[in-house]
Motif scaffolding. Structure first.
Motif, mmCIF file in Angstrom:
data_model
loop_
_atom_site.group_PDB
_atom_site.id
_atom_site.type_symbol
_atom_site.label_atom_id
_atom_site.label_comp_id
_atom_site.label_asym_id
_atom_site.label_seq_id
_atom_site.Cartn_x
_atom_site.Cartn_y
_atom_site.Cartn_z
ATOM 1 N N UNK A 184 3.017 66.589 9.340
ATOM 2 C CA UNK A 184 4.273 66.825 8.628
ATOM 3 C C UNK A 184 5.347 65.843 9.084
ATOM 4 N N UNK B 244 20.942 68.775 4.633
ATOM 5 C CA UNK B 244 20.286 68.973 3.332
ATOM 6 C C UNK B 244 21.340 69.060 2.228
ATOM 7 N N UNK C 3 13.345 68.592 4.040
ATOM 8 C CA UNK C 3 12.719 69.903 3.903
ATOM 9 C C UNK C 3 11.571 70.039 4.901
ATOM 10 N N UNK D 11 17.375 77.440 10.016
ATOM 11 C CA UNK D 11 18.171 78.171 9.018
ATOM 12 C C UNK D 11 19.604 78.386 9.530
ATOM 13 N N UNK D 12 19.770 78.214 10.841
ATOM 14 C CA UNK D 12 21.120 78.299 11.404
ATOM 15 C C UNK D 12 21.888 77.023 11.103
ATOM 16 N N UNK E 195 -1.052 70.452 11.545
ATOM 17 C CA UNK E 195 -0.110 70.596 10.432
ATOM 18 C C UNK E 195 1.256 70.033 10.794
ATOM 19 N N UNK F 282 20.611 72.360 7.847
ATOM 20 C CA UNK F 282 21.106 72.860 6.556
ATOM 21 C C UNK F 282 22.261 72.021 6.006
ATOM 22 N N UNK G 108 13.226 70.762 8.188
ATOM 23 C CA UNK G 108 13.732 72.135 8.235
ATOM 24 C C UNK G 108 12.601 73.102 8.540
ATOM 25 N N UNK G 109 11.514 72.959 7.806
ATOM 26 C CA UNK G 109 10.406 73.892 8.005
ATOM 27 C C UNK G 109 9.745 73.697 9.367
ATOM 28 N N UNK H 298 11.146 75.913 11.933
ATOM 29 C CA UNK H 298 11.027 77.346 11.716
ATOM 30 C C UNK H 298 12.363 77.968 11.366
ATOM 31 N N UNK H 299 12.519 79.223 11.766
ATOM 32 C CA UNK H 299 13.755 79.936 11.442
ATOM 33 C C UNK H 299 14.992 79.282 12.018
ATOM 34 N N UNK H 300 14.856 78.610 13.156
ATOM 35 C CA UNK H 300 16.068 78.111 13.812
ATOM 36 C C UNK H 300 16.785 77.024 13.019
#
Lengths: 724, 724
Positions: free
Chosen positions: B395, B479, B458, B469-470, B391, B476, B461-462, B465-467
């Motif tokens: 991606x 984007x 996107x 989001x920082x 995956x 971010x 970003x995915x 993972x969560x990192x």
């Protein structure tokens, strides 16, 4: 307005999580309103979308050169509604009573200067952190003064709708921390902590994820080592990567956390367990010895939520802080494991289901804004409403349908989980029998709808053109707030694999003669399904029958599961089938949602069936349209059938487009919650937008840096006008 | 290091727009460096990605409990490179010399405290606005002190890479405002304004979009009315909706704008024209009479760019401020129109082409971060690199390929436009003959790559993972910065329709016996193409031949264009074909990019052909894979062929994955430009991430609002511990 039986509803489920809150207190109307007339007026204020008091802006004086077309345009859309919007509002809210209580909650919020702010999108990070905590402090105060439990619940739910950061701070404390205690705590522990949590004397967070470890829980490194001599556990972060990370409320607020740790007794590991660990002094806010915690800083969204990180350095807690409903460590250090490890993960199920409600509460706001802007904005040589362009209604109408799917299926799943939670208390074996399916459902649906939610938001943003690039039109903030849902709470790829493994396992069980239940019950008929290798639909009516379309999805899921299972039997190369598994799991989730939706709309008043059916059909066709490649590749449908699907899908978007505004009005978001001038209910978008900008801090210059940074360039005397 | 001929390159094209800047000054090495040794060292600093000095963080002392696996993991990826990364760096940069000049420019920037900031992602909006203007003021100063024109250009380009807000502020002044003057101004006007613009004494903006009007330019409302008595134009915003909106630099900075207005003489409209309108005093920064302008406030991204709005209220400008290269109004008010209205839109072409470079300069940073994180992050039961999951590489690898497509095709298009610009000066008829195709290319490609860029971001970003989001991990912000490209500069749906109309028109022309040229030349063979109604590929090798795959795309485009043209001939219901037209236009753009790419990589050293070909194949298969539904629906390919495509696509992702780090290292973004700890070149991501957080403002508490908002809840003495 006072209907017999109105206030007698015996209990209420919190719709955005619904796990543990069932409330029974009757509402005392007179405790909150002085007269029926006042209440009637307050309701009318909310029902009439043209009412200026509801908007973010004060009533505007006429502006020279301003003769807007928006109000007439949006009024025409409302006049053309094919159904009774009031009735839909009630259905959406879960009943007329719920709708009206929600209205009152919104009124309380709108009037309270501690619960709202007029410069929501201009807040700095420190301001947003403080504002959100102010909301919480005030909301607790206001709640303590209310008598009716349903209104108390509505107050928090409406505040969560107003601010995602508020929602998440409460969510962490109430639905992660408290929920962990409820699920894993012994009766003695509940007795010890419950009141402090309820009163927010203890502010709790939920420390699972670590800097170097997330979706694979067994890889977590934080240790809880039993110190027999002192009858304590020593909590320790052995490596940098073991630092607890992203922990909501850990940055500035939490006094305590539940921490998931590797339990070690006499150097022997006993797997992961939950421990209550104090973090900060409740009277000074300072970190306790053995705890280092800091704020996570700037994020994509949710600026009001103080995510943080925690390092434990030989922090000591009493042995009795191990949450010991299912497991226990006695005074001598004997470890008594849980009867079934599955109970230890139960907290993740409501966490994931709660995102369904988050979808219509948060993503739904963007859909309303885009729908309204679409019918007010005019553009092009014929000065058309942009919503009338094919590209536009095909972009937006599936988003509207998606919100209906989320709202209506969410109730059914909430009820299912609520019933299971009771089983968990009273009949653990029955609970465990159902837990596997519910786990697979919650994991897969979380992944499916958060991706679709992200896609929906981007569609809405683009549908509003440049104006959705302005933070004041709310959608950028919603996108940032939403972003974490696709990676947090379990990475979507990982979750869909869990669902996929469950489905393949169930298919195997069925082949062995066992009976599948729950969301996978359709696998019992796998052989029959596959016996019909082509789709027999020969007209449009078949494709408008949701159950029939779900049959097409069923075929595709079974076919793909079978193929994957066969391939895996030949060679255990799971990784080579990841994409196929995740896509199949997503399809399974869509078909399950459609199943639930069809059941859910049966509860709606008959007069709403037509629009609700259309939303279901549109969603079903949206999913099929996105699967045409697979259906053609499998030769299940013909190219001719594919064209029928595509044409019908576009036509259904066009037909439902006439209800775009009524369908989204029914969600009853007040303007002050939406906060977006271009999504104003009354359609007078441009004057509100202009006023918002003029009121923003720093709108008019010269900027503070003019003398230092601009004038040295622009002033000819300073920038050598006569030099070479 | 000093190679003969190195410094003699005769001219240089600005790669992120390339329209007007052709520079000829030779670089005087000694003017910027004291010794060859120093220069050699500086280059080495950049070439060795492990060098700590390049990173955002100071050299870190060893951390207790920190034994990172990342450095070895990323080193192993580099050791496995299938090609010479240094050579690829040179090719990517446009040559070894360009690469080395870029290095020097980065060094200048990194060392200058006015050009950088250590808290980039913690800036408030006012701070970001000021910082960006400080960069501009300082960059002008530094530039004035440099002797080499190529280095001057590189300095600005590298600053644009470091900060998108800087890029856009310069872009507005230099490539919109100045470009409008260059294209539409008379020689006298150029003489009058050029030096002031060059020296930034005049800070110019570009006022096209209005609050109520955007993509449909003829609908703009701002008027320029000739006042014969005073020999002036009166600039006026007659309605609220006529307010110029989103205008970059108009918020706080611009002293002047070019404004597009409806020209009115003796009450008679003469269409839209460009006017220079002064906005602010260059010595005080205050608005001039007749001008109201304010800041647009909070946005999704680009906080350092002061977008603004402008209302004109009978502002007066001299008649000679009408840009009069092509049109003119004489003293008596006689209007002399342009020989061809198309020349008036030329400024939009370079604006749109420039986004191609923006893609690899900005989106490329996210791809590097995700690629590096993917090989350093380990997760799952086998503690695998996440990049090794199917995956994950499926991606990310198409994103890497997409960047190669943008970088390499961008040069060809830049050169084409550069040649056309010369034609516009010297041979307007030849220019106009080519302008239609270039307009269609620039419009369609802008739409196609900005959507794909958003999708790429996107994915990246995915993939983190969560990192991701920082905010500190940069994605971010990218984007947010990127978001505007999909809606600004012409809405993508509108642009793809323009391309679609051009293609359908060209197809019609071909049918009438005329010859198609440029990007649409393949339509000359439309009949031949359609005469072969099925794909004859019978093995994987065919699908690895980029030209052959482009043949498949060609077939699909021609088929769909033909179908649309036929349908439109029967009924002129353009709106009913919008989706089909936009999708076909996108495919046309992909195939054109592939055409250009194949030509572009011929210029690469032979040893780079293998990886470059793989990137082209991967992109081609990415496009075909996304078109399988259409190809199957048209029965051009069989289900078996579809499976071959899908399997091959996944396999190519897997095979190229081994070069993920080398392929992205070649883009040579220094760590201080990327700013993302999880994208660090040396792979030691967690310690850098931790240090970033500890250094962020407000990391450690208690927060300022503790006494007011937290303690009233948590302090038992204040929150009634013994009450009911």
């Amino acid at each position: 307005m006072c209907i017999p039986g109105f206030w007698q509803q015996s209990h209420y489920l919190v719709t955005w999580c619904g796990l543990q809150i069932r409330c029974t207190l009757p509402l005392s109307l007179h405790s909150i309103m002085t007269s029926p007339l006042e209440r009637l007026n307050s309701v009318r204020n909310h029902i009439q979308p043209q009412n200026q008091q509801l908007s973010q802006q004060p009533c505007l004086a006429p502006i020279l050169g301003h003769n807007p077309t928006g109000p007439a345009d949006i009024a025409a859309e409302r006049a053309g509604a094919s159904f009774n919007v009031e009735k839909m509002k009630y259905f959406w809210a879960g009943g007329k009573e719920e709708y009206e209580i929600t209205e009152i909650a919104y009124q309380i919020i709108q009037r309270d200067p501690d619960l709202t702010t007029s410069h929501f999108f201009d807040q700095t990070r420190p301001e947003a952190r403080e504002f959100t905590m102010r909301q919480i402090r005030r909301a607790v105060e206001v709640r303590n003064n209310l008598k009716d439990q349903r209104l108390k619940t509505a107050l928090f739910r409406c505040l969560a709708t107003y601010s995602e950061s508020f929602a998440m701070r409460i969510y962490v404390h109430d639905l992660l921390f408290r929920n962990a205690l409820n699920l894993f705590g012994s009766p003695e522990q509940l007795a010890e902590w419950q009141e402090d949590i309820e009163k927010f004397r203890v502010l709790g967070c939920f420390a699972m994820t670590e800097l170097g470890h997330s979706s694979f829980l067994r890889g977590l490194e934080t240790t809880a080592t039993y110190d027999r001599e002192n009858d304590e556990f020593i909590i320790h972060s052995p490596t940098l990567e073991a630092t607890k990370w992203w922990i909501g409320l850990a940055g500035q607020t939490a006094t305590h956390t539940v921490a998931i740790c590797q339990t070690i007794i006499d150097s022997k590991p006993h797997g992961i367990n939950w421990f209550i660990v104090p973090l900060r002094s409740p009277t000074t806010g300072r970190l306790l010895p053995g705890v280092t915690a800091g704020d996570i800083g700037a994020k994509y969204g949710r600026a009001g939520l103080d995510n943080g990180w925690i390092q434990f350095t030989h922090a000591r807690i009493p042995r009795t802080n191990l949450l010991s409903r299912w497991v226990n460590v006695d005074r001598d250090g004997n470890y008594h494991p849980a009867p079934n490890p599955a109970v230890m993960y139960a907290t993740l199920i409501p966490e994931r289901l709660s995102i369904m409600a988050g979808t219509w509460m948060l993503v739904g706001q963007a859909v309303v804004i885009a729908a309204r802007y679409g019918v007010v904005r005019r553009q092009g040589a014929k000065d058309q409403k942009i919503m009338d362009y094919q590209s536009h209604y095909v972009k937006l109408m599936p988003c509207v349908a998606f919100m209906y799917i989320c709202n209506i299926t969410n109730r059914l799943l909430t009820t299912q989980w609520s019933e299971m939670s009771e089983l968990a208390q009273n009949d653990i074996h029955s609970y465990l029998r159902k837990a596997g399916d519910m786990h697979a459902v919650s994991a897969g649906i979380k992944a499916t709808i958060t991706w679709l939610g992200a896609d929906t938001l981007e569609r809405c943003r683009r549908a509003c053109g440049g104006h959705a690039y302005s933070s004041y039109n709310a959608i950028p903030g919603i996108i940032g707030d939403w972003g974490v849902t696709t990676t947090g709470g379990g990475d979507n790829i990982v979750l869909l694999q869990q669902t996929g493994r469950y489905l393949i396992g169930t298919l195997h069980d069925v082949a062995q003669g066992r009976q599948a239940a729950g969301s996978a019950a359709y696998l019992n008929d796998a052989a029959t399904v596959l016996a019909q290798p082509t789709c027999v639909f020969d007209n449009e009516r078949d494709w408008l029958n949701i159950e029939a379309v779900n049959g097409v999805l069923t075929w595709l899921v079974v076919k793909r599961l079978q193929a994957t299972a066969t391939a895996l039997a030949a060679s255990d190369a799971w990784n080579d089938h990841l994409l196929s598994v995740t896509r199949t799991s997503e399809l399974h989730c869509h078909r399950h949602l459609l199943d639930l939706y069809v059941a859910g709309i049966r509860e709606a008043p008959v007069e709403l069936h037509a629009p609700l059916l259309n939303m279901g059909r549109l969603y079903a066709l949206y999913v099929v349209e996105g699967s045409l490649d697979a259906l053609l590749e499998e030769e299940y449908i013909t190219p001719k059938q594919a064209r029928v699907v595509r044409d019908l899908y576009i036509r259904l978007c066009k037909e439902t487009r006439t209800d775009a505004v009524p369908l989204t009005d029914a969600w009853a978001f007040p303007d002050f919650v939406l906060k977006a001038p271009i999504g104003r209910a009354d359609g007078d978008i441009y004057s509100a937008y202009m006023e918002t900008l003029r009121a923003a801090p720093g709108c008019f210059g010269p900027p503070p840096y003019f003398e230092q940074q601009i004038r040295p360039l622009t002033d000819p005397a300073l920038n050598g006008k006569n030099e070479a």
